[in-house]
Design a protein around this motif. Structure first.
Motif, PDB file in Angstrom:
ATOM      1  N   PRO A 193      30.320  21.894  26.938  1.00 41.24           N
ATOM      2  CA  PRO A 193      30.070  21.144  27.612  1.00 41.24           C
ATOM      3  C   PRO A 193      30.068  19.361  26.821  1.00 41.24           C
ATOM      4  CG  PRO A 193      28.170  21.801  28.507  1.00 41.24           C
ATOM      5  CD  PRO A 193      28.901  22.457  27.617  1.00 41.24           C
ATOM      6  N   ILE A 194      30.782  18.290  27.185  1.00 38.92           N
ATOM      7  CA  ILE A 194      30.749  17.001  25.658  1.00 38.92           C
ATOM      8  C   ILE A 194      30.844  15.460  27.552  1.00 38.92           C
ATOM      9  CG2 ILE A 194      33.390  17.034  25.369  1.00 38.92           C
ATOM     10  CD1 ILE A 194      32.095  15.339  22.637  1.00 38.92           C
ATOM     11  N   VAL A 195      30.560  14.588  26.688  1.00 42.16           N
ATOM     12  CA  VAL A 195      29.818  13.783  28.274  1.00 42.16           C
ATOM     13  C   VAL A 195      31.411  13.624  27.373  1.00 42.16           C
ATOM     14  CG1 VAL A 195      29.674  11.951  29.481  1.00 42.16           C
ATOM     15  CG2 VAL A 195      27.548  14.249  28.550  1.00 42.16           C
ATOM     16  N   THR A 196      32.195  13.299  28.608  1.00 45.16           N
ATOM     17  CA  THR A 196      33.557  12.074  28.351  1.00 45.16           C
ATOM     18  C   THR A 196      34.265  11.046  29.582  1.00 45.16           C
ATOM     19  OG1 THR A 196      33.995  14.294  27.567  1.00 45.16           O
ATOM     20  CG2 THR A 196      35.699  12.978  28.086  1.00 45.16           C
ATOM     21  N   PRO A 197      33.850   9.958  29.607  1.00 47.53           N
ATOM     22  CA  PRO A 197      33.384   8.902  30.310  1.00 47.53           C
ATOM     23  C   PRO A 197      35.325   8.725  28.885  1.00 47.53           C
ATOM     24  CG  PRO A 197      32.146   8.157  28.560  1.00 47.53           C
ATOM     25  CD  PRO A 197      31.986   9.991  28.896  1.00 47.53           C
ATOM     26  N   ARG A 198      36.224   8.429  30.380  1.00 52.03           N
ATOM     27  CA  ARG A 198      37.795   7.904  29.441  1.00 52.03           C
ATOM     28  C   ARG A 198      37.659   7.374  28.957  1.00 52.03           C
ATOM     29  NH1 ARG A 198      42.757  10.591  31.820  1.00 52.03           N
ATOM     30  NH2 ARG A 198      43.881  10.112  30.352  1.00 52.03           N
ATOM     31  N   PHE A 199      37.820   6.129  29.082  1.00 48.10           N
ATOM     32  CA  PHE A 199      37.681   5.047  27.840  1.00 48.10           C
ATOM     33  C   PHE A 199      36.222   3.228  28.824  1.00 48.10           C
ATOM     34  CE2 PHE A 199      41.818   2.288  28.657  1.00 48.10           C
ATOM     35  CZ  PHE A 199      41.684   3.112  29.793  1.00 48.10           C
ATOM     36  N   VAL A 200      36.313   2.716  28.353  1.00 49.19           N
ATOM     37  CA  VAL A 200      35.823   1.910  29.347  1.00 49.19           C
ATOM     38  C   VAL A 200      36.257   1.198  30.362  1.00 49.19           C
ATOM     39  CG1 VAL A 200      34.701  -0.716  29.275  1.00 49.19           C
ATOM     40  CG2 VAL A 200      33.832   0.955  27.567  1.00 49.19           C
ATOM     41  N   PRO A 201      37.640   0.429  30.679  1.00 50.45           N
ATOM     42  CA  PRO A 201      38.176   0.697  31.890  1.00 50.45           C
ATOM     43  C   PRO A 201      38.621   1.602  33.079  1.00 50.45           C
ATOM     44  CG  PRO A 201      39.029  -0.173  30.043  1.00 50.45           C
ATOM     45  CD  PRO A 201      38.216   0.381  29.442  1.00 50.45           C
ATOM     46  N   SER A 202      38.400   2.416  32.809  1.00 57.04           N
ATOM     47  CA  SER A 202      38.263   3.545  33.944  1.00 57.04           C
ATOM     48  C   SER A 202      36.865   3.622  34.255  1.00 57.04           C
ATOM     49  CB  SER A 202      39.448   4.681  33.277  1.00 57.04           C
ATOM     50  OG  SER A 202      38.516   5.465  32.707  1.00 57.04           O
ATOM     51  N   CYS A 203      35.667   3.171  33.688  1.00 55.22           N
ATOM     52  CA  CYS A 203      34.867   3.504  34.274  1.00 55.22           C
ATOM     53  C   CYS A 203      33.795   2.401  34.581  1.00 55.22           C
ATOM     54  CB  CYS A 203      33.692   4.519  33.526  1.00 55.22           C
ATOM     55  SG  CYS A 203      34.374   5.883  32.749  1.00 55.22           S
ATOM     56  N   SER A 204      32.941   2.407  36.186  1.00 52.77           N
ATOM     57  CA  SER A 204      32.833   1.677  36.152  1.00 52.77           C
ATOM     58  C   SER A 204      30.994   0.899  35.539  1.00 52.77           C
ATOM     59  CB  SER A 204      32.107   1.627  38.415  1.00 52.77           C
ATOM     60  OG  SER A 204      31.362   2.976  38.283  1.00 52.77           O
ATOM     61  N   PRO A 205      30.382   0.062  35.409  1.00 53.33           N
ATOM     62  CA  PRO A 205      29.629  -0.118  34.743  1.00 53.33           C
ATOM     63  C   PRO A 205      28.269   1.133  36.066  1.00 53.33           C
ATOM     64  CG  PRO A 205      30.433  -2.718  35.701  1.00 53.33           C
ATOM     65  CD  PRO A 205      30.984  -1.033  36.276  1.00 53.33           C
ATOM     66  N   ALA A 206      28.206   1.187  36.989  1.00 55.28           N
ATOM     67  CA  ALA A 206      27.166   2.297  37.084  1.00 55.28           C
ATOM     68  C   ALA A 206      27.465   3.872  36.868  1.00 55.28           C
ATOM     69  CB  ALA A 206      27.209   2.236  38.720  1.00 55.28           C
ATOM     70  N   LEU A 207      29.002   3.891  36.738  1.00 56.29           N
ATOM     71  CA  LEU A 207      29.116   5.265  35.562  1.00 56.29           C
ATOM     72  C   LEU A 207      29.297   5.428  34.284  1.00 56.29           C
ATOM     73  CD1 LEU A 207      30.618   7.753  36.303  1.00 56.29           C
ATOM     74  CD2 LEU A 207      32.714   6.603  36.100  1.00 56.29           C
ATOM     75  N   LEU A 208      28.946   4.720  33.729  1.00 51.91           N
ATOM     76  CA  LEU A 208      28.911   4.195  32.867  1.00 51.91           C
ATOM     77  C   LEU A 208      26.956   4.109  31.995  1.00 51.91           C
ATOM     78  CD1 LEU A 208      31.384   1.338  31.153  1.00 51.91           C
ATOM     79  CD2 LEU A 208      30.962   3.968  30.308  1.00 51.91           C
ATOM     80  N   LYS A 209      26.229   3.759  32.841  1.00 51.40           N
ATOM     81  CA  LYS A 209      25.517   3.042  33.044  1.00 51.40           C
ATOM     82  C   LYS A 209      24.602   5.430  33.779  1.00 51.40           C
ATOM     83  CE  LYS A 209      21.066   1.422  34.914  1.00 51.40           C
ATOM     84  NZ  LYS A 209      20.787   2.134  35.863  1.00 51.40           N
ATOM     85  N   GLY A 210      25.601   5.899  34.126  1.00 54.76           N
ATOM     86  CA  GLY A 210      24.841   7.200  34.709  1.00 54.76           C
ATOM     87  C   GLY A 210      25.577   8.368  33.614  1.00 54.76           C
ATOM     88  N   LEU A 211      26.007   8.058  32.627  1.00 56.14           N
ATOM     89  CA  LEU A 211      26.803   9.495  32.085  1.00 56.14           C
ATOM     90  C   LEU A 211      25.708   9.427  31.454  1.00 56.14           C
ATOM     91  CD1 LEU A 211      30.728   8.994  32.413  1.00 56.14           C
ATOM     92  CD2 LEU A 211      29.334  10.532  32.602  1.00 56.14           C
TER      93      LEU A 211
END
Lengths: 426, 426
Positions: A193-211
């Motif tokens: 597995p690899i951690v995969t935030p789609r890109f900045v615009p589709s992630c809330s600040p809380a999601l970026l932080k959590g990931l």
């Protein structure tokens, strides 16, 4: 595993500046799946091991496709008159939303993995979609191919239609942890597995932080997109007005490190280049995609000169083909266009440098892979170039023709980490 | 010939601005090999004629490859790190000099014609070498393929090594007349001669003059090179200091007219564009070659807007592939690069325009060809796109995927001027 050797004509790199051409030589795969190097003839200590005769063909370490979206496989060659954001909204999100249907996922992922198996690709970093079950199904399919892959369940809780968006950061993170638990239980040998935030615009600040916290806690690698399109960059600036740059948003959240793949990186500022370099993150160049959806041309020659980690991706379905040979040609081509049209780019990518990016450049993200140097995982793709090469041709010519005339259909046999990864009997 | 009809899904143009998409329709080939048009169903007047069912596939008029060097076929994908003049001297002239050996010519031309037969190409304009016998042999081979081609014995009496240069203008002209007499005696149905001064630097003033007179006297078409590379242009300026431009040198010698193909045309001045337009000459865009030997990017969108005749060429072996699908993709790609990087180019080639250039654009050089309009020669290439298309896909999607995913290997059947030009039983 039993040790074995390949007798053939080898083409590989030792870093971006050294191309090794070894006709009529022997590469040894040890019992642990690692390469012991390329020799003029089989060393005495290996006398009696299985020796595969590929002297007619050429053998390369195989290509690493370091950015592709499995959930967009059916969309290859569609929507090529749109730019990024329109293309996401009209074509890509609707297609990805289909993967809530596991039957559909099974059909498409079956096609993708069959095609990946057949061609030059030995290793890949893959985006799935924001669906846990479909992602696990994709990983099951990939595990069977013998390829080594990194697969990410996509996180996206913002700025996307409801059909594909996750409800909030908490849900997205919980689903991701659940997915990781299930992956662990599967005990895959080749599929990680690899951690995969789609890109900045589709992630809330809380999601970026959590990931970022999740990546830090698990030590998992990270993949995402960076500086692909001017409108996208402006969007990120508006969403994160206090961050100095797009790259900085990832960095502030602990998502930029030596095990991070950032696709595209077309418009990096000097500060972003310096940050990427400091963190040891990878630039994944996707030239077919960048041409198709008119994103621009990434200055890869400059990035190589700066010592950034560089590699290539097919970026299905911004890219129109899985065939990394065509991606390599396009990397060379767009680099020449940049050199031709923009005085700020006094040098362009050579065939050797593009080959390096496709092999060792991407392979290094997996540890030691993508070369026949001693201690590297034994990846080997045997290529039948007899359709155009003449017996007397020098290895330099066979290398150049591999670059310019290579096609997935020329692959005869494939080994990944010492295991046979192609089975013509299927 | 018996009239027949094709039942299928047609994609063709009526001029650069109109793309015709006709699913589940019938195209009729009359007994004279001309198309009677595309109909919703077989017209009553044709009741009982042979109807071929290609409803699974798509059918296009086939691609016209309007610039390629047969004598460089073995060099595909070689020397791609050189620019034009070095590439000619080190790689191309030595290879072409081999064609004094008819056994070698037979071998290479056999390979070329077999490959041309298999793919998308229905028509082509071809440079042979400066060897009469090998040129006749090539024409014999091409006649058997069923393709319609124009073949030129290359004239070159200056600025080339002795191994390939003709001794003087008188010899070159006498050989050319002798070649034309032999061609006439052969009575080819599909293979016609074209006057072929290599390019200005390799022709003495007397040779250019003599070839212009020959073209005028015989009414034969003409093909050559124009404005490919900046060093070449400077060389022409030095050789012809009293001519206002490179194009003007051809024009002063009667070599620029409505039946003239000029390959490349990357750096045409406004005056040259006006002259090309006034004469009705054709620009042959060779984007793979222009990228490979780093010549530059021809502003094809501008030329289309100006109303110049435009078409595409593979330019083997500056180009690395005969596959016109890849040439089309590259035409689109380099046009986007030019749009991206140079403010002087506010528009780029669309997929439709590139498709037009590859079909009707080139076909018009042969008269009425390259479309399914009534009265056009019936050229048809049947393409199996079922490997990726789904039954429900709209024709717009099948067209776009043909452009982005097309490959020679997808060709199922081929007709040129109503005759079947592919025989899978060979």
């Amino acid at each position: 595993m039993e040790p074995f050797a390949i007798w053939g004509n080898f083409i590989y790199t030792e870093g971006p500046e050294k191309l090794c051409l070894r006709p009529n030589s022997v590469a040894v795969c040890k019992e642990n799946g690692l390469c012991d190097g390329v020799f003029d003839r089989l060393p005495d200590r290996y006398k009696g091991i299985k020796l595969k005769d590929y002297r007619e063909f050429i053998t390369i370490p195989g290509y690493c496709d370091m950015h592709l979206h499995a959930g967009q496989y059916r969309n290859q060659g569609r929507g090529m008159d749109m730019q990024l954001i329109q293309w996401l909204e009209r074509l890509t999100y609707p297609e990805e939303s289909m993967f809530r249907d596991l039957d559909y996922a099974k059909e498409v992922y079956g096609e993708l993995t069959a095609d990946l198996s057949e061609g030059f690709t030995t290793r890949a970093a893959i985006f799935s979609t924001a669906h846990t079950k479909a992602t696990l199904l994709l990983m099951d399919e990939l595990e069977r191919t013998g390829l080594k892959t990194l697969v990410g369940r996509v996180n996206m809780d913002s700025n996307a239609p409801d059909s594909i968006r996750e409800q909030d950061a908490a849900y997205s993170l919980a689903e991701t942890r659940d997915w990781l638990n299930q992956v662990r239980d599967k005990g895959f040998l080749r599929t990680q597995p690899i951690v995969t935030p789609r890109f900045v615009p589709s992630c809330s600040p809380a999601l970026l932080k959590g990931l970022g916290e999740l990546a830090g806690e698990t030590g998992l690698p990270v993949q995402s997109h960076l500086d692909e399109n001017r409108d996208e960059i402006e969007w990120v600036r508006q969403l994160h007005p206090n961050s100095p740059s797009y790259a900085a948003v990832y960095d502030e959240n602990g998502l930029l490190g030596p095990r991070t793949l950032m696709a595209h990186c077309i418009y990096m500022t000097d500060e972003e280049c310096a940050l990427m370099k400091e963190r040891g993150a990878y630039v994944v160049h996707c030239p077919t995609s960048n041409t198709n959806v008119r994103s621009g041309i990434a200055p890869m020659r400059k990035y190589l000169d700066m010592g950034l980690h560089t590699c290539l991706g097919s970026d299905i379905s911004g890219g129109h083909t899985l065939d990394m040979a065509e991606v390599i040609r396009q990397a060379i081509g767009v680099s020449r266009a940049l050199w031709q049209l923009d005085e700020g780019h006094p040098a362009y990518l050579t065939a050797q440098e593009a080959f390096y990016m496709a092999t060792e450049g991407g392979g290094s993200f997996f540890g030691k892979a993508g070369s026949f140097q001693p201690g590297y995982e034994f990846d080997a793709v045997v290529v039948d170039d007899t359709g155009y090469c003449q017996r007397k041709d020098a290895m330099e010519t066979r290398f150049e023709q591999l670059i310019y005339r290579g096609r997935d259909s020329m692959v005869v046999d494939k080994y990944v980490a010492g295991e046979c990864a192609i089975d013509r009997t299927i």
